[in-house]
Scaffold this motif. Sequence first.
Motif, PDB file in Angstrom:
ATOM      1  N   GLU A 124      37.873  39.066  45.143  1.00 45.73           N
ATOM      2  CA  GLU A 124      38.997  39.971  44.920  1.00 45.73           C
ATOM      3  C   GLU A 124      39.703  39.643  43.604  1.00 45.73           C
ATOM      4  O   GLU A 124      40.133  40.525  42.871  1.00 45.73           O
ATOM      5  CB  GLU A 124      39.968  39.864  46.087  1.00 45.73           C
ATOM      6  CG  GLU A 124      40.891  41.056  46.169  1.00 45.73           C
ATOM      7  CD  GLU A 124      41.705  41.046  47.466  1.00 45.73           C
ATOM      8  OE1 GLU A 124      41.139  40.662  48.513  1.00 45.73           O
ATOM      9  OE2 GLU A 124      42.883  41.420  47.397  1.00 45.73           O
ATOM     10  N   LEU A 125      39.791  38.356  43.295  1.00 41.49           N
ATOM     11  CA  LEU A 125      40.452  37.938  42.057  1.00 41.49           C
ATOM     12  C   LEU A 125      39.486  37.932  40.870  1.00 41.49           C
ATOM     13  O   LEU A 125      39.851  37.531  39.768  1.00 41.49           O
ATOM     14  CB  LEU A 125      41.041  36.531  42.228  1.00 41.49           C
ATOM     15  CG  LEU A 125      42.294  36.445  43.098  1.00 41.49           C
ATOM     16  CD1 LEU A 125      42.610  34.998  43.444  1.00 41.49           C
ATOM     17  CD2 LEU A 125      43.481  37.078  42.376  1.00 41.49           C
ATOM     18  N   LYS A 126      38.236  38.338  41.108  1.00 41.38           N
ATOM     19  CA  LYS A 126      37.188  38.334  40.079  1.00 41.38           C
ATOM     20  C   LYS A 126      36.975  36.954  39.482  1.00 41.38           C
ATOM     21  O   LYS A 126      36.800  36.807  38.269  1.00 41.38           O
ATOM     22  CB  LYS A 126      37.504  39.357  38.980  1.00 41.38           C
ATOM     23  CG  LYS A 126      37.556  40.795  39.511  1.00 41.38           C
ATOM     24  CD  LYS A 126      37.458  41.787  38.367  1.00 41.38           C
ATOM     25  CE  LYS A 126      37.240  43.206  38.830  1.00 41.38           C
ATOM     26  NZ  LYS A 126      38.342  43.755  39.630  1.00 41.38           N
ATOM     27  N   LEU A 127      37.025  35.935  40.332  1.00 41.64           N
ATOM     28  CA  LEU A 127      36.715  34.572  39.881  1.00 41.64           C
ATOM     29  C   LEU A 127      35.243  34.327  40.201  1.00 41.64           C
ATOM     30  O   LEU A 127      34.891  33.819  41.261  1.00 41.64           O
ATOM     31  CB  LEU A 127      37.621  33.563  40.586  1.00 41.64           C
ATOM     32  CG  LEU A 127      39.120  33.759  40.343  1.00 41.64           C
ATOM     33  CD1 LEU A 127      39.956  32.844  41.223  1.00 41.64           C
ATOM     34  CD2 LEU A 127      39.457  33.529  38.870  1.00 41.64           C
ATOM     35  N   GLU A 128      34.401  34.727  39.252  1.00 41.30           N
ATOM     36  CA  GLU A 128      32.968  34.778  39.550  1.00 41.30           C
ATOM     37  C   GLU A 128      32.331  33.410  39.751  1.00 41.30           C
ATOM     38  O   GLU A 128      31.438  33.245  40.558  1.00 41.30           O
ATOM     39  CB  GLU A 128      32.228  35.524  38.421  1.00 41.30           C
ATOM     40  CG  GLU A 128      32.605  36.984  38.399  1.00 41.30           C
ATOM     41  CD  GLU A 128      31.829  37.747  37.348  1.00 41.30           C
ATOM     42  OE1 GLU A 128      30.732  37.326  36.960  1.00 41.30           O
ATOM     43  OE2 GLU A 128      32.362  38.794  36.911  1.00 41.30           O
ATOM     44  N   TYR A 129      32.832  32.442  38.988  1.00 41.24           N
ATOM     45  CA  TYR A 129      32.255  31.105  39.114  1.00 41.24           C
ATOM     46  C   TYR A 129      32.554  30.538  40.499  1.00 41.24           C
ATOM     47  O   TYR A 129      31.661  30.026  41.186  1.00 41.24           O
ATOM     48  CB  TYR A 129      32.816  30.202  38.002  1.00 41.24           C
ATOM     49  CG  TYR A 129      32.471  28.746  38.172  1.00 41.24           C
ATOM     50  CD1 TYR A 129      31.161  28.302  37.989  1.00 41.24           C
ATOM     51  CD2 TYR A 129      33.449  27.821  38.516  1.00 41.24           C
ATOM     52  CE1 TYR A 129      30.837  26.973  38.150  1.00 41.24           C
ATOM     53  CE2 TYR A 129      33.140  26.488  38.681  1.00 41.24           C
ATOM     54  CZ  TYR A 129      31.836  26.068  38.502  1.00 41.24           C
ATOM     55  OH  TYR A 129      31.521  24.754  38.673  1.00 41.24           O
ATOM     56  N   LEU A 130      33.809  30.668  40.907  1.00 42.48           N
ATOM     57  CA  LEU A 130      34.215  30.161  42.218  1.00 42.48           C
ATOM     58  C   LEU A 130      33.440  30.882  43.317  1.00 42.48           C
ATOM     59  O   LEU A 130      32.940  30.261  44.253  1.00 42.48           O
ATOM     60  CB  LEU A 130      35.723  30.360  42.393  1.00 42.48           C
ATOM     61  CG  LEU A 130      36.347  29.679  43.605  1.00 42.48           C
ATOM     62  CD1 LEU A 130      36.187  28.167  43.509  1.00 42.48           C
ATOM     63  CD2 LEU A 130      37.833  30.036  43.715  1.00 42.48           C
ATOM     64  N   ASP A 131      33.330  32.174  43.184  1.00 40.62           N
ATOM     65  CA  ASP A 131      32.619  32.974  44.170  1.00 40.62           C
ATOM     66  C   ASP A 131      31.175  32.504  44.307  1.00 40.62           C
ATOM     67  O   ASP A 131      30.660  32.305  45.400  1.00 40.62           O
ATOM     68  CB  ASP A 131      32.675  34.450  43.741  1.00 40.62           C
ATOM     69  CG  ASP A 131      31.866  35.341  44.673  1.00 40.62           C
ATOM     70  OD1 ASP A 131      31.690  34.956  45.848  1.00 40.62           O
ATOM     71  OD2 ASP A 131      31.427  36.406  44.219  1.00 40.62           O
ATOM     72  N   ALA A 132      30.533  32.271  43.161  1.00 39.04           N
ATOM     73  CA  ALA A 132      29.104  31.920  43.188  1.00 39.04           C
ATOM     74  C   ALA A 132      28.874  30.458  43.556  1.00 39.04           C
ATOM     75  O   ALA A 132      27.838  30.117  44.120  1.00 39.04           O
ATOM     76  CB  ALA A 132      28.477  32.227  41.835  1.00 39.04           C
ATOM     77  N   SER A 133      29.819  29.583  43.242  1.00 36.64           N
ATOM     78  CA  SER A 133      29.501  28.155  43.312  1.00 36.64           C
ATOM     79  C   SER A 133      30.417  27.325  44.198  1.00 36.64           C
ATOM     80  O   SER A 133      30.364  26.100  44.131  1.00 36.64           O
ATOM     81  CB  SER A 133      29.526  27.545  41.901  1.00 36.64           C
ATOM     82  OG  SER A 133      28.877  28.379  40.987  1.00 36.64           O
ATOM     83  N   VAL A 134      31.222  27.964  45.028  1.00 37.77           N
ATOM     84  CA  VAL A 134      32.207  27.158  45.777  1.00 37.77           C
ATOM     85  C   VAL A 134      31.543  26.072  46.627  1.00 37.77           C
ATOM     86  O   VAL A 134      32.024  24.927  46.679  1.00 37.77           O
ATOM     87  CB  VAL A 134      33.140  28.070  46.636  1.00 37.77           C
ATOM     88  CG1 VAL A 134      32.366  28.846  47.657  1.00 37.77           C
ATOM     89  CG2 VAL A 134      34.223  27.234  47.292  1.00 37.77           C
ATOM     90  N   ASP A 135      30.399  26.373  47.232  1.00 44.37           N
ATOM     91  CA  ASP A 135      29.700  25.347  48.040  1.00 44.37           C
ATOM     92  C   ASP A 135      29.364  24.143  47.200  1.00 44.37           C
ATOM     93  O   ASP A 135      29.611  22.990  47.573  1.00 44.37           O
ATOM     94  CB  ASP A 135      28.403  25.916  48.628  1.00 44.37           C
ATOM     95  CG  ASP A 135      28.585  27.300  49.223  1.00 44.37           C
ATOM     96  OD1 ASP A 135      28.903  28.230  48.449  1.00 44.37           O
ATOM     97  OD2 ASP A 135      28.425  27.442  50.440  1.00 44.37           O
TER      98      ASP A 135
END
Length: 247
Positions: A13-24
């Motif tokens: 939702e916040l368009k934080l693509e790195y966090l979205d893709a790599s949070v694990d």
Amino acid sequence: MEKLDRIKELAKELKLEYLDASVDKIIEEASINDSSYQDVLLSILESEIYLKDKKAQERRLKFAGFPVIKKIEDFDFNFQKSITKKQINRLLEMDWIDRMYNLILLGPPGLGKTHISISLGYRAIEMGYKVSFVTMDSLMHTLKTQEISRKSKGKMNRILSSSLVIIDELGYLPITREEANLFFQLISSLHEQASIIITSNKGLEDWTELLGDPALTTAVLDRITHRCELFNMSGKSYRLEHRESLF
Ligand code: ADP
Ligand code: MG
């Protein structure tokens, strides 16, 4: 819902693509390395910024419309001596764009005028500037059809919103009176709004004949050369010298 899924959802939702893709991966590595909260947050934010910059740069590169990519690293200054490495290095600093200086590269075909223009445009994009590359021929077409074609209107908006406009190959094709007028209007709009690079196989003294009107040519040259660096290039054609033969 699992917390990890919720993080991904919010990151999206916040368009934080790195966090979205790599949070694990981020959490796993933080626990392995026993990283501090500060380090983890810093690393996430830095990665987001890096990714955003990279994407913006890719967008600007697409927007520029280069026919090919040319890098200054591939330019042989021993072959072309009319422009020195020192001068180019100075230009690569790009402060001339902030000061809205123009560049004119003159000389016969094959001397590297287009190569240098694209290299400078490419570096400008890397440094965050908006750049447009057009040939004089396509520019004329765009100018003439902007009222009737949405594509041309879009291209004109792109040109007028650029910090650097590269107009390649002035002088190869004849220019009508109408085209010369449109060209003058464009140069007037860009004047002190953007930097312009013009490449031409014709010397400035031949521009009157090219544009077909002494008063108009004076007005064009007046604006372009007001703050301008001019390179009169000479020497051998790189194309002819490095001609690849089939037999
Ligand atoms: P111009 O625009 O002056 O006609 P180009 O820039 O199109 O010349 O150059 C013609 C070709 O030769 C291009 O492929 C370009 O990359 C190459 N070229 C020209 N000059 C050099 C140089 N000094 N070093 C390396 N490549 C060059
Ligand atoms: Mg060229």
